[in-house]
Scaffold this motif. Sequence first.
Motif, PDB file in Angstrom:
ATOM      1  N   TYR A  18       4.614-101.784 -18.511  1.00 34.54           N
ATOM      2  CA  TYR A  18       5.429-101.299 -17.394  1.00 34.54           C
ATOM      3  C   TYR A  18       6.640-102.205 -17.249  1.00 34.54           C
ATOM      4  CZ  TYR A  18       1.369 -98.491 -16.275  1.00 34.54           C
ATOM      5  OH  TYR A  18       0.350 -97.588 -16.350  1.00 34.54           O
ATOM      6  N   VAL A  19       7.724-101.625 -16.760  1.00 38.14           N
ATOM      7  CA  VAL A  19       8.954-102.389 -16.530  1.00 38.14           C
ATOM      8  C   VAL A  19       9.024-102.713 -15.041  1.00 38.14           C
ATOM      9  CG1 VAL A  19      11.463-102.415 -16.728  1.00 38.14           C
ATOM     10  CG2 VAL A  19      10.094-101.197 -18.432  1.00 38.14           C
ATOM     11  N   VAL A  20       9.156-104.002 -14.752  1.00 29.10           N
ATOM     12  CA  VAL A  20       9.236-104.476 -13.373  1.00 29.10           C
ATOM     13  C   VAL A  20      10.660-104.956 -13.117  1.00 29.10           C
ATOM     14  CG1 VAL A  20       8.376-106.223 -11.762  1.00 29.10           C
ATOM     15  CG2 VAL A  20       6.806-105.135 -13.367  1.00 29.10           C
ATOM     16  N   HIS A  21      11.224-104.518 -11.999  1.00 25.74           N
ATOM     17  CA  HIS A  21      12.579-104.940 -11.632  1.00 25.74           C
ATOM     18  C   HIS A  21      12.477-106.197 -10.784  1.00 25.74           C
ATOM     19  CE1 HIS A  21      16.573-104.787  -9.750  1.00 25.74           C
ATOM     20  NE2 HIS A  21      16.906-104.287 -10.916  1.00 25.74           N
ATOM     21  N   ALA A  22      13.256-107.214 -11.159  1.00 24.12           N
ATOM     22  CA  ALA A  22      13.244-108.498 -10.449  1.00 24.12           C
ATOM     23  C   ALA A  22      14.668-108.847 -10.040  1.00 24.12           C
ATOM     24  CB  ALA A  22      12.689-109.587 -11.367  1.00 24.12           C
ATOM     25  N   TYR A  23      14.784-109.802  -9.118  1.00 29.15           N
ATOM     26  CA  TYR A  23      16.111-110.293  -8.772  1.00 29.15           C
ATOM     27  C   TYR A  23      16.741-110.853 -10.036  1.00 29.15           C
ATOM     28  CZ  TYR A  23      14.648-110.185  -3.840  1.00 29.15           C
ATOM     29  OH  TYR A  23      14.206-109.811  -2.606  1.00 29.15           O
ATOM     30  N   SER A  24      18.017-110.542 -10.267  1.00 28.91           N
ATOM     31  CA  SER A  24      18.708-111.018 -11.451  1.00 28.91           C
ATOM     32  C   SER A  24      18.732-112.546 -11.468  1.00 28.91           C
ATOM     33  CB  SER A  24      20.129-110.469 -11.479  1.00 28.91           C
ATOM     34  OG  SER A  24      20.712-110.743 -12.723  1.00 28.91           O
ATOM     35  N   GLY A  25      18.431-113.102 -12.631  1.00 25.33           N
ATOM     36  CA  GLY A  25      18.391-114.555 -12.774  1.00 25.33           C
ATOM     37  C   GLY A  25      17.047-115.158 -12.394  1.00 25.33           C
ATOM     38  N   TYR A  53      14.948-107.556 -15.493  1.00 21.10           N
ATOM     39  CA  TYR A  53      13.752-106.801 -15.868  1.00 21.10           C
ATOM     40  C   TYR A  53      12.721-107.688 -16.553  1.00 21.10           C
ATOM     41  CZ  TYR A  53      16.661-102.835 -14.778  1.00 21.10           C
ATOM     42  OH  TYR A  53      17.465-101.967 -14.116  1.00 21.10           O
ATOM     43  N   VAL A  54      11.457-107.413 -16.266  1.00 21.93           N
ATOM     44  CA  VAL A  54      10.332-108.117 -16.860  1.00 21.93           C
ATOM     45  C   VAL A  54       9.354-107.051 -17.343  1.00 21.93           C
ATOM     46  CG1 VAL A  54       8.442-109.747 -16.425  1.00 21.93           C
ATOM     47  CG2 VAL A  54      10.633-110.060 -15.272  1.00 21.93           C
ATOM     48  N   LEU A  55       8.797-107.232 -18.539  1.00 26.24           N
ATOM     49  CA  LEU A  55       7.808-106.291 -19.067  1.00 26.24           C
ATOM     50  C   LEU A  55       6.414-106.839 -18.788  1.00 26.24           C
ATOM     51  CD1 LEU A  55       9.417-105.486 -22.539  1.00 26.24           C
ATOM     52  CD2 LEU A  55       9.661-104.248 -20.411  1.00 26.24           C
ATOM     53  N   VAL A  56       5.549-105.996 -18.236  1.00 21.84           N
ATOM     54  CA  VAL A  56       4.193-106.425 -17.883  1.00 21.84           C
ATOM     55  C   VAL A  56       3.194-105.459 -18.513  1.00 21.84           C
ATOM     56  CG1 VAL A  56       2.588-106.905 -15.993  1.00 21.84           C
ATOM     57  CG2 VAL A  56       5.029-107.352 -15.687  1.00 21.84           C
ATOM     58  N   SER A 116       6.603-112.418  -5.186  1.00 24.42           N
ATOM     59  CA  SER A 116       7.909-112.923  -4.775  1.00 24.42           C
ATOM     60  C   SER A 116       8.968-112.637  -5.834  1.00 24.42           C
ATOM     61  CB  SER A 116       7.787-114.436  -4.543  1.00 24.42           C
ATOM     62  OG  SER A 116       9.032-114.981  -4.228  1.00 24.42           O
ATOM     63  N   LYS A 117      10.126-112.172  -5.415  1.00 24.18           N
ATOM     64  CA  LYS A 117      11.296-111.883  -6.245  1.00 24.18           C
ATOM     65  C   LYS A 117      11.161-110.611  -7.084  1.00 24.18           C
ATOM     66  CE  LYS A 117      12.716-116.730  -6.383  1.00 24.18           C
ATOM     67  NZ  LYS A 117      11.961-117.062  -5.205  1.00 24.18           N
ATOM     68  N   VAL A 118      10.125-109.792  -6.830  1.00 27.06           N
ATOM     69  CA  VAL A 118       9.974-108.500  -7.490  1.00 27.06           C
ATOM     70  C   VAL A 118      10.470-107.428  -6.526  1.00 27.06           C
ATOM     71  CG1 VAL A 118       8.296-106.772  -8.282  1.00 27.06           C
ATOM     72  CG2 VAL A 118       8.053-109.147  -8.985  1.00 27.06           C
ATOM     73  N   THR A 119      11.320-106.519  -7.019  1.00 28.31           N
ATOM     74  CA  THR A 119      11.803-105.444  -6.148  1.00 28.31           C
ATOM     75  C   THR A 119      11.044-104.141  -6.382  1.00 28.31           C
ATOM     76  OG1 THR A 119      13.547-104.849  -7.702  1.00 28.31           O
ATOM     77  CG2 THR A 119      14.117-106.427  -5.985  1.00 28.31           C
ATOM     78  N   GLY A 120      10.320-104.052  -7.492  1.00 32.46           N
ATOM     79  CA  GLY A 120       9.515-102.859  -7.732  1.00 32.46           C
ATOM     80  C   GLY A 120       9.400-102.531  -9.201  1.00 32.46           C
ATOM     81  N   PHE A 121       8.790-101.384  -9.468  1.00 32.39           N
ATOM     82  CA  PHE A 121       8.635-100.907 -10.836  1.00 32.39           C
ATOM     83  C   PHE A 121       9.785 -99.963 -11.169  1.00 32.39           C
ATOM     84  CE2 PHE A 121       4.319-102.173  -9.880  1.00 32.39           C
ATOM     85  CZ  PHE A 121       3.838-102.644 -11.095  1.00 32.39           C
ATOM     86  N   VAL A 122      10.033 -99.774 -12.455  1.00 29.17           N
ATOM     87  CA  VAL A 122      11.073 -98.865 -12.911  1.00 29.17           C
ATOM     88  C   VAL A 122      10.401 -97.623 -13.477  1.00 29.17           C
ATOM     89  CG1 VAL A 122      12.969 -98.565 -14.543  1.00 29.17           C
ATOM     90  CG2 VAL A 122      12.624-100.777 -13.436  1.00 29.17           C
ATOM     91  N   GLY A 123      10.869 -96.457 -13.059  1.00 22.34           N
ATOM     92  CA  GLY A 123      10.375 -95.199 -13.600  1.00 22.34           C
ATOM     93  C   GLY A 123       9.150 -94.674 -12.877  1.00 22.34           C
ATOM     94  N   GLY A 124       8.911 -93.376 -13.021  1.00 16.97           N
ATOM     95  CA  GLY A 124       7.746 -92.751 -12.415  1.00 16.97           C
ATOM     96  C   GLY A 124       7.920 -92.516 -10.928  1.00 16.97           C
ATOM     97  N   ALA A 125       6.808 -92.203 -10.264  1.00 20.85           N
ATOM     98  CA  ALA A 125       6.824 -91.978  -8.819  1.00 20.85           C
ATOM     99  C   ALA A 125       6.872 -93.313  -8.097  1.00 20.85           C
ATOM    100  CB  ALA A 125       5.575 -91.199  -8.414  1.00 20.85           C
ATOM    101  N   ARG A 126       7.117 -93.262  -6.797  1.00 17.31           N
ATOM    102  CA  ARG A 126       7.296 -94.486  -6.015  1.00 17.31           C
ATOM    103  C   ARG A 126       6.082 -95.408  -6.101  1.00 17.31           C
ATOM    104  NH1 ARG A 126       7.964 -96.334  -0.483  1.00 17.31           N
ATOM    105  NH2 ARG A 126       6.333 -94.909   0.144  1.00 17.31           N
ATOM    106  N   ASN A 127       4.880 -94.843  -6.021  1.00 13.90           N
ATOM    107  CA  ASN A 127       3.692 -95.701  -6.062  1.00 13.90           C
ATOM    108  C   ASN A 127       2.880 -95.495  -7.341  1.00 13.90           C
ATOM    109  OD1 ASN A 127       2.797 -93.183  -5.460  1.00 13.90           O
ATOM    110  ND2 ASN A 127       1.395 -93.801  -3.826  1.00 13.90           N
TER     111      ASN A 127
END
Length: 192
Positions: A21-28, A79-82, A98-109
Amino acid sequence: MTEPQATPTPETAAPSAKRWYVVHAYSGMEKAVERNLRERIDRAGMQDKFGRILVPTEEVVELKNGKKAVTERRFFPGYVLVEMEMADDTWHLVKHTSKVTGFVGGARNRPAPISEAEVMKIVNQMQEGVDKPRPKVEWTVGEMVRVKEGPFTDFNGAVEEVNYEKSKVKVSVTIFGRATGVELDFSQVEKV
């Protein structure tokens, strides 16, 4: 309306239900997210539900004070791959790190996994960067540049040749109405 999705039960699940899964994180903050995730997984005792965590990086060569230096650059900033089994508990653990804004793609949950082929492409790109670091700035023949230091400071010209081995670029500048090829270090020119 979203259709209900079948959730695999332990009896019907494949031997390994882990997907990428692709996780969106704060840049840097990608490395901090990786560290925070590992700590939270260990504290929660969920090591069996998680696999690898990747921050896609590559090594790049840049000139610092006239010397080549190899540094690490993220090629998917933010982006971080998990690799994980998707379930409510694992989703919450990642989402509330901490510092994760959410997942990329798919439904919200219910995020959508990415394919193993996509992950392998990223891993291969990371390995290529380690085997043969790329220059931080890439030049193309015909590209317009400005000389920022040396005897031709503030002259503009077109790139004629690029030598990544020597970190040199040959630029055609116009001097007294004539085009002249000048060899310069990468650090002496900038993109216009």
